[in-house]
Design a protein around this motif. Structure first.
Motif, PDB file in Angstrom:
ATOM      1  N   THR A  34      61.535  37.896  52.589  1.00 21.95           N
ATOM      2  CA  THR A  34      61.456  37.252  51.274  1.00 21.95           C
ATOM      3  C   THR A  34      62.845  36.917  50.758  1.00 21.95           C
ATOM      4  O   THR A  34      63.054  35.883  50.127  1.00 21.95           O
ATOM      5  CB  THR A  34      60.745  38.164  50.246  1.00 21.95           C
ATOM      6  OG1 THR A  34      61.515  39.357  50.034  1.00 21.95           O
ATOM      7  CG2 THR A  34      59.354  38.522  50.708  1.00 21.95           C
ATOM      8  N   GLN A  35      63.810  37.776  51.044  1.00 19.91           N
ATOM      9  CA  GLN A  35      65.170  37.553  50.544  1.00 19.91           C
ATOM     10  C   GLN A  35      65.829  36.346  51.192  1.00 19.91           C
ATOM     11  O   GLN A  35      66.656  35.676  50.578  1.00 19.91           O
ATOM     12  CB  GLN A  35      66.018  38.813  50.771  1.00 19.91           C
ATOM     13  CG  GLN A  35      65.550  40.000  49.932  1.00 19.91           C
ATOM     14  CD  GLN A  35      66.233  41.300  50.293  1.00 19.91           C
ATOM     15  OE1 GLN A  35      66.725  41.469  51.424  1.00 19.91           O
ATOM     16  NE2 GLN A  35      66.267  42.240  49.367  1.00 19.91           N
ATOM     17  N   GLY A  36      65.458  36.054  52.421  1.00 17.49           N
ATOM     18  CA  GLY A  36      66.059  34.918  53.114  1.00 17.49           C
ATOM     19  C   GLY A  36      65.179  33.684  53.142  1.00 17.49           C
ATOM     20  O   GLY A  36      65.514  32.699  53.814  1.00 17.49           O
ATOM     21  N   ALA A  37      64.068  33.733  52.429  1.00 20.93           N
ATOM     22  CA  ALA A  37      63.114  32.623  52.490  1.00 20.93           C
ATOM     23  C   ALA A  37      63.609  31.387  51.755  1.00 20.93           C
ATOM     24  O   ALA A  37      64.252  31.486  50.708  1.00 20.93           O
ATOM     25  CB  ALA A  37      61.770  33.057  51.903  1.00 20.93           C
ATOM     26  N   SER A  91      41.607  39.556  49.615  1.00 17.56           N
ATOM     27  CA  SER A  91      40.712  38.659  48.889  1.00 17.56           C
ATOM     28  C   SER A  91      41.276  38.296  47.516  1.00 17.56           C
ATOM     29  O   SER A  91      41.272  37.132  47.113  1.00 17.56           O
ATOM     30  CB  SER A  91      39.337  39.328  48.733  1.00 17.56           C
ATOM     31  OG  SER A  91      38.481  38.520  47.950  1.00 17.56           O
ATOM     32  N   VAL A  92      41.769  39.301  46.810  1.00 14.23           N
ATOM     33  CA  VAL A  92      42.338  39.052  45.474  1.00 14.23           C
ATOM     34  C   VAL A  92      43.580  38.177  45.573  1.00 14.23           C
ATOM     35  O   VAL A  92      43.788  37.274  44.751  1.00 14.23           O
ATOM     36  CB  VAL A  92      42.670  40.392  44.778  1.00 14.23           C
ATOM     37  CG1 VAL A  92      43.527  40.161  43.538  1.00 14.23           C
ATOM     38  CG2 VAL A  92      41.396  41.113  44.403  1.00 14.23           C
ATOM     39  N   ARG A  93      44.398  38.437  46.576  1.00 16.69           N
ATOM     40  CA  ARG A  93      45.633  37.655  46.723  1.00 16.69           C
ATOM     41  C   ARG A  93      45.313  36.192  47.006  1.00 16.69           C
ATOM     42  O   ARG A  93      46.034  35.293  46.538  1.00 16.69           O
ATOM     43  CB  ARG A  93      46.495  38.237  47.844  1.00 16.69           C
ATOM     44  CG  ARG A  93      47.827  37.520  48.026  1.00 16.69           C
ATOM     45  CD  ARG A  93      48.752  37.800  46.858  1.00 16.69           C
ATOM     46  NE  ARG A  93      49.902  36.909  46.859  1.00 16.69           N
ATOM     47  CZ  ARG A  93      51.090  37.244  46.351  1.00 16.69           C
ATOM     48  NH1 ARG A  93      51.290  38.452  45.844  1.00 16.69           N
ATOM     49  NH2 ARG A  93      52.081  36.376  46.346  1.00 16.69           N
ATOM     50  N   ALA A  94      44.275  35.916  47.759  1.00 13.94           N
ATOM     51  CA  ALA A  94      43.892  34.534  48.037  1.00 13.94           C
ATOM     52  C   ALA A  94      43.540  33.812  46.728  1.00 13.94           C
ATOM     53  O   ALA A  94      43.934  32.661  46.511  1.00 13.94           O
ATOM     54  CB  ALA A  94      42.710  34.492  49.000  1.00 13.94           C
ATOM     55  N   THR A  95      42.811  34.506  45.863  1.00 19.82           N
ATOM     56  CA  THR A  95      42.468  33.925  44.563  1.00 19.82           C
ATOM     57  C   THR A  95      43.714  33.727  43.712  1.00 19.82           C
ATOM     58  O   THR A  95      43.884  32.687  43.071  1.00 19.82           O
ATOM     59  CB  THR A  95      41.481  34.839  43.816  1.00 19.82           C
ATOM     60  OG1 THR A  95      40.296  35.003  44.609  1.00 19.82           O
ATOM     61  CG2 THR A  95      41.102  34.252  42.464  1.00 19.82           C
ATOM     62  N   LEU A  96      44.585  34.728  43.714  1.00 15.28           N
ATOM     63  CA  LEU A  96      45.816  34.648  42.927  1.00 15.28           C
ATOM     64  C   LEU A  96      46.687  33.488  43.388  1.00 15.28           C
ATOM     65  O   LEU A  96      47.255  32.750  42.569  1.00 15.28           O
ATOM     66  CB  LEU A  96      46.585  35.961  43.048  1.00 15.28           C
ATOM     67  CG  LEU A  96      47.854  36.097  42.211  1.00 15.28           C
ATOM     68  CD1 LEU A  96      47.514  36.138  40.726  1.00 15.28           C
ATOM     69  CD2 LEU A  96      48.628  37.361  42.613  1.00 15.28           C
ATOM     70  N   ASN A  97      46.801  33.298  44.706  1.00 14.88           N
ATOM     71  CA  ASN A  97      47.631  32.209  45.217  1.00 14.88           C
ATOM     72  C   ASN A  97      47.093  30.835  44.832  1.00 14.88           C
ATOM     73  O   ASN A  97      47.856  29.881  44.675  1.00 14.88           O
ATOM     74  CB  ASN A  97      47.760  32.320  46.739  1.00 14.88           C
ATOM     75  CG  ASN A  97      48.778  33.355  47.161  1.00 14.88           C
ATOM     76  OD1 ASN A  97      49.415  33.978  46.306  1.00 14.88           O
ATOM     77  ND2 ASN A  97      48.934  33.563  48.443  1.00 14.88           N
ATOM     78  N   GLU A  98      45.780  30.728  44.700  1.00 14.56           N
ATOM     79  CA  GLU A  98      45.192  29.465  44.241  1.00 14.56           C
ATOM     80  C   GLU A  98      45.740  29.086  42.867  1.00 14.56           C
ATOM     81  O   GLU A  98      45.967  27.914  42.575  1.00 14.56           O
ATOM     82  CB  GLU A  98      43.660  29.604  44.168  1.00 14.56           C
ATOM     83  CG  GLU A  98      42.960  29.528  45.503  1.00 14.56           C
ATOM     84  CD  GLU A  98      42.858  28.090  45.995  1.00 14.56           C
ATOM     85  OE1 GLU A  98      42.230  27.261  45.316  1.00 14.56           O
ATOM     86  OE2 GLU A  98      43.422  27.806  47.066  1.00 14.56           O
ATOM     87  N   ARG A 106      54.712  32.246  50.643  1.00 15.68           N
ATOM     88  CA  ARG A 106      54.088  32.803  51.844  1.00 15.68           C
ATOM     89  C   ARG A 106      54.711  34.143  52.202  1.00 15.68           C
ATOM     90  O   ARG A 106      54.004  35.113  52.505  1.00 15.68           O
ATOM     91  CB  ARG A 106      54.225  31.831  53.019  1.00 15.68           C
ATOM     92  CG  ARG A 106      53.527  32.288  54.298  1.00 15.68           C
ATOM     93  CD  ARG A 106      53.634  31.230  55.378  1.00 15.68           C
ATOM     94  NE  ARG A 106      54.991  31.113  55.882  1.00 15.68           N
ATOM     95  CZ  ARG A 106      55.479  31.859  56.882  1.00 15.68           C
ATOM     96  NH1 ARG A 106      54.711  32.772  57.477  1.00 15.68           N
ATOM     97  NH2 ARG A 106      56.715  31.687  57.292  1.00 15.68           N
ATOM     98  N   GLN A 107      56.047  34.215  52.179  1.00 13.52           N
ATOM     99  CA  GLN A 107      56.729  35.465  52.505  1.00 13.52           C
ATOM    100  C   GLN A 107      56.447  36.544  51.456  1.00 13.52           C
ATOM    101  O   GLN A 107      56.319  37.731  51.792  1.00 13.52           O
ATOM    102  CB  GLN A 107      58.239  35.228  52.623  1.00 13.52           C
ATOM    103  CG  GLN A 107      58.645  34.296  53.750  1.00 13.52           C
ATOM    104  CD  GLN A 107      58.280  34.846  55.124  1.00 13.52           C
ATOM    105  OE1 GLN A 107      58.013  36.043  55.294  1.00 13.52           O
ATOM    106  NE2 GLN A 107      58.256  33.978  56.125  1.00 13.52           N
ATOM    107  N   ASP A 108      56.337  36.126  50.211  1.00 11.94           N
ATOM    108  CA  ASP A 108      55.991  37.054  49.137  1.00 11.94           C
ATOM    109  C   ASP A 108      54.604  37.648  49.394  1.00 11.94           C
ATOM    110  O   ASP A 108      54.389  38.857  49.267  1.00 11.94           O
ATOM    111  CB  ASP A 108      56.025  36.313  47.796  1.00 11.94           C
ATOM    112  CG  ASP A 108      55.538  37.162  46.639  1.00 11.94           C
ATOM    113  OD1 ASP A 108      56.098  38.245  46.425  1.00 11.94           O
ATOM    114  OD2 ASP A 108      54.602  36.734  45.940  1.00 11.94           O
ATOM    115  N   THR A 109      53.664  36.789  49.771  1.00  7.02           N
ATOM    116  CA  THR A 109      52.311  37.248  50.076  1.00  7.02           C
ATOM    117  C   THR A 109      52.323  38.241  51.233  1.00  7.02           C
ATOM    118  O   THR A 109      51.644  39.284  51.191  1.00  7.02           O
ATOM    119  CB  THR A 109      51.406  36.046  50.428  1.00  7.02           C
ATOM    120  OG1 THR A 109      51.322  35.178  49.302  1.00  7.02           O
ATOM    121  CG2 THR A 109      50.008  36.509  50.823  1.00  7.02           C
TER     122      THR A 109
END
Length: 266
Positions: free
Chosen positions: A171-174, A205-212, A181-184
């Protein structure tokens, strides 16, 4: 510093006053100044995100109509309980999104710009929001994330510490376009290392909704920098086997994301 009084009874502006302070004093009040009583002091921990949330609320609610000037910086900062540096970072982020405009000079300040259709992704965001219970998603996400952080701190499986460090470094080098994506992946790694398959599956499942939802709001560099500091603090607490600190920092991190979403949803 002592200043000499003018014949009209007023004092001249001190020589060392900043340009911004003079502009705040000289700029006229808006004809429809918003009620600053709607603002609340920002809590420590997520100053940028919560300040952004509240300023966005002023704009979304129409309390400052297009063409009108926001309250003076010193007034906003005072009511929000934040530094003017933090407030200016927020105003700069909103200016970059084409929502406000900074004008210099005697009658300068920060002015609200007319909203263009879906310029900030709000139409798409609202369409997606209609399909989910946002508050329920945010609460469930916080429960899962804080639980995972605490479980990881209680003890990682073999190789877990190395996996966590690699995910954090990614994440630091993204690049900006690859950051989410790296955060996820970092958060999924924490969930997987918790030792609970059910927790990891529910979090995915929750993260998929959050990313939307997150995909419909802008990536703000200041917010990403702050998130990175929180990520590092969570990982450090986990590696130090400090479960309480890991849970508390993750809770604070989730609150920052929630503040951003609520700000853009208002």
């Amino acid at each position: 510093m002592v200043t000499r009084r003018r014949t009209d009874g007023t004092r001249p502006v001190a020589a060392d006053a900043t340009r911004e302070e003079r502009a705040d004093r000289e700029a006229p009040e808006s004809a429809s100044a918003p009620p600053v009583s709607v603002l609340r002091p920002v809590r420590a921990g997520n100053g940028f995100e919560e300040t952004l949330e509240q300023v966005l609320q002023l704009l979304r609610l129409g309390l400052v109509p297009p063409g009108d000037r926001l309250p003076a910086e010193r007034e906003l900062a005072q009511h929000l309980g934040v530094s003017r540096v933090t407030l200016r970072e927020v105003l700069k982020a909103l200016q970059d999104q084409g929502m406000v405009e900074s004008r210099r000079g005697r009658y300068g300040g920060t002015f609200v710009l007319p909203r263009t259709s879906a310029a900030d992704g709000s139409d798409e965001l609202r369409r997606r929001v209609a399909a989910v219970d946002v508050e329920d998603t945010l609460r469930f996400r916080e429960v899962l994330e804080t639980g995972a952080a605490g479980l990881c701190a209680d003890g990682l499986a073999d190789g877990g510490a190395a996996r966590l460090r690699v995910a954090l470094e990614a994440t630091q080098g993204a690049r900006l376009e690859d950051y989410r994506r790296q955060d996820t992946l970092l958060h999924l790694t924490l969930a997987e290392l918790s030792g609970s398959r059910s927790l990891a599956a529910q979090y995915a499942s929750v993260r998929a909704t959050l990313n939307e939802l997150l995909d419909c709001i802008p990536l703000l560099v200041r917010n990403l920098e702050h998130s990175q500091q929180q990520h590092a603090a969570v990982v450090e607490a986990v590696l130090d086997r400090d479960a309480e600190a890991a849970r508390e920092m993750m809770r604070e991190h989730c609150a920052g994301t929630a503040a951003l979403l609520r700000g853009f949803l208002a």
